[in-house]
Design an enzyme around this catalytic site. Sequence first.
Site, PDB file in Angstrom:
ATOM      1  N   GLY A 100       0.826  -1.204   0.000  1.00 28.44           N
ATOM      2  CA  GLY A 100       0.000   0.000   0.000  1.00 28.44           C
ATOM      3  C   GLY A 100       0.860   1.253   0.000  1.00 28.44           C
ATOM      4  N   GLN A 174       0.411   8.042   4.323  1.00 28.53           N
ATOM      5  CA  GLN A 174       0.490   7.730   2.891  1.00 28.53           C
ATOM      6  C   GLN A 174      -0.190   8.824   2.070  1.00 28.53           C
ATOM      7  OE1 GLN A 174      -1.113   3.754   2.696  1.00 28.53           O
ATOM      8  NE2 GLN A 174       0.771   2.846   3.495  1.00 28.53           N
ATOM      9  N   ASP A 320      -0.338   0.199  12.870  1.00 24.88           N
ATOM     10  CA  ASP A 320       0.028  -1.106  12.303  1.00 24.88           C
ATOM     11  C   ASP A 320       0.219  -2.181  13.362  1.00 24.88           C
ATOM     12  OD1 ASP A 320      -0.086  -0.238   9.728  1.00 24.88           O
ATOM     13  OD2 ASP A 320       2.047   0.247   9.589  1.00 24.88           O
TER      14      ASP A 320
END
Length: 661
Positions: A100, A174, A320
Site C-alpha cells: 500500500g 500515505q 500497524d
Amino acid sequence: MAEINSKDVFNLRSTPQITGRFTVPGDKSISHRSIIFGAIAEGQTRVGGFLRSEDCLATLKIMQDLGVEIDDTGDEVLIDGVGLHGLRAPNGELDCGNAGTAMRLLSGLMAAQKFNSVLIGDESLSSRPMGRVIKPLTAMGAQIDSNGFKAPLKFSPVDGMNAMTYNSPIASAQVKSAVLIAGLYVDGQTSVSEPKKSRDHTETMLQGFGAEVQTNGLTVTVTGQPKLKGQNIQVPADISSAAFFMVLGLCHPNADFVIENVSINPTRDGVIKILQAMDGQLSLDNIRDQAGEPVADIRVQSSALKGIEIPHDLIPSAIDEFPVLFIAAALAKGETRLTGAEELRHKECDRITVMLDGLKLLGITCEELVDGAVIQGGQLGSGLVDGHGDHRCAMSFLLAGVLSQDRTISVRGCHNIGTSFPEFFELVQSLGIQVKQPVSVIAVDGPSGVGKGTISALLARELGWHLLDSGAIYRSLALKAMKVGVYADEESKLITLAENLNLNFSVDSKQGTQILLDDVVVNSELRSEACGVMASKVAPIPAVRTALMQRQKNFQKAPGLVADGRDMGTVVFKSAPLKVFLTANAEERAKRRHKQLQERGVDVKIRDLLEDIEARDYRDSTRKVAPLVPAKDAHVIDTSELSIDEVFAQIIELVEQFLNV
Ligand code: DC
C-alpha cells in the site's frame, strides 16, 4: 466453505526462556522512502539497513523500471539519482505487489510525471481504497483513472499541476506523503493538514534531502521544485516488526531481552506507550539519533499486563501494531477497549474481523465494534486460525502460539510474511522457538471406481500439496510388463522390472501430472482396462510391493502430500495424521466407470464392468500383503449416495479438524 491454503500453515512451539540481544529488519516506511527520494535526488544515495522485503523490493523495482540505476551490494543499496525531472517512461505496468505504501506514495510521484504510467497491485492491494490519494491529487490537477477508486491506477500527463492546501479527513502518512511528493513538482507551497499526527518520515527525510519543509502543528508544508541532494541513510530497525517481540517478551513467563537499534520516532511509538500503559516493562536505553530518526535499544521483560482503554491519541502512532496488541489484550488481566480505529478495516485485510475471529476461535471472549474491539483477557487455547494472507495478523497469531496454554495454534495464510519481515522465521528460531509445518500426509484409500482419484486431485489442488497416485505406479509396472511380454505369474521377472522401473512424474501447471515410463508420456495408456486388470494381478506380489515402496514414500515432501491408493493409510504412510477410506457399492462404481468411459468414447457394458470391479475388489482385498482394508484410524465415507462435491466437503471438514491439532 472457508478457503484453505495450507501451503502456508505453520505453528510455533513454546520455549522456556527468551534472553539475549537481537535486532529486527529495517524500517519498512523509511526503506520505501529512501529509494523513492534517492531516485529523484541528484547524485548518489547510499542506503544501509534497507529492508529487503517484498514490499520494499517492489518499490525498488518500480524505480528501476522508471530508469533509475539501483545497485544492491548486499551491504548497501546504491541509488544513482536522476533528479526531480529525470525519470523515464516505463515499458509496462508498475507492480506494487502487496505494498500500500508503494502504491499511495508513488501515486503522488506518477501524477506529476510527463508520461503515462499504470500502478497495479496484487488482489489484496487492488481491493484497498485509493480514493484517499486520487481525490487530493486530482484536486491538484492530476489526471488519474481508476477502477472505482481502486487499482489499477492510470496516470496521464497534464500540462501543469497546482500547489494546494489540503485538509485530509484522515490521519494517513500515505495520503500526506502522496500530496507532499506531488507538491515537490509544482510551483509554490503545498500543505497538508491532518486531524491527528501521522508518521512523519516523509517530511523528516525530505528535509534531509534538502527540501524546504515546515511542520506547524498538524500541518506540513513543502515548497515545490527543490533540488534534492543524494544522502547516506542508515535505516533503523522497524518498530512495527519489533512490536511482535515486545508482546512476545511481555507475555512470556520467562523473558528478558533487548531489541537493538529500533526506530522510536514519536509518530510511530504508540505501541510502546500502549504496552507501558498496560504495565508492560519496556525500557528504552541508549537513545540516539540516526539520520534524523530517533532510535533506542528496547529492553523487554516478562510482565503481568492489564487491560486498558486505548487512548485515542495513540491510535495513529500504533496503527500497524493492533494485530499484535490484540494478542497482548487477550493475555492481559481484565478488559481492553479500542474505539476510533475504523481504519484497521482497510489494511491488508479487515484486521478487526480477522483478529477477533481468530481470538474467538482460541477461546477469548471479545466483541467486535464498528471501529474497534472489546477484548476480555484470558488464556489462549488451541486451534487453526486464519491470518488471511495479512502478514501482521499471521505473525501475531504465530507468536500467540508460543504463548498459548496448550501450544497448538496453527496459522494458515502466512504467505505474505515476507512483505514486511522476510527473516521472521529465522529470527524466532534463533530465539529457541521451533517452527513447525504441522501437516504431512493425508491418506485416501479405497477400491477402484470410488472417486479417490478425483477427490485426491481436488484436495491436493485446494491445499497446494503434492499428489501421489500410487495406482499409477502399479499400472506403470503392469504396462511395462505387457510391453516386454512378461506375464502376471512370472514373479521374479516382475520383481526385476519393478526394481528397475524407469518411471518419472513431471508436474506441469498446464497439463497436470505427466507420467513418463521410459521417458515416454503414458498417462492415457495407463488408464486402459487391460492395464488396470494387469496391475491388480501384479500388485499382490510382496516383493513387487516392497520394490515400489520407496518410490511412493519419496512423494512425502513439504508442504504436504495427498496419497491416493489402497494401502496408503495401512502400510506406506502408516503414521499419516489423517486417513480417509472411501467406499461405494460395486454397482454404483460400475455406473460411474461406465459414464467415464462413455465420455471418452469407449463402449463397454455395465455388466462387464461390474464383474471386473468385483473380481478386482476380491483380489485387492483378499491378497495376503497390504489387502484393501480401512486403517483402524481411518474415517470411512460411503460415497454411494454422495456427489463429488459432497464427499469433498466432508473431507475438507476433516482436514480443518485435523489441522487444529
Ligand atoms: O487405483 P488404480 O485403479 O489405479 O489401481 C490399479 C491397481 O493397482 C489396483 O487394482 C490395485 C493396485 N494398487 C495397489 O495394490 N496398491 C495401491 N496403493 C494402489 C494400487
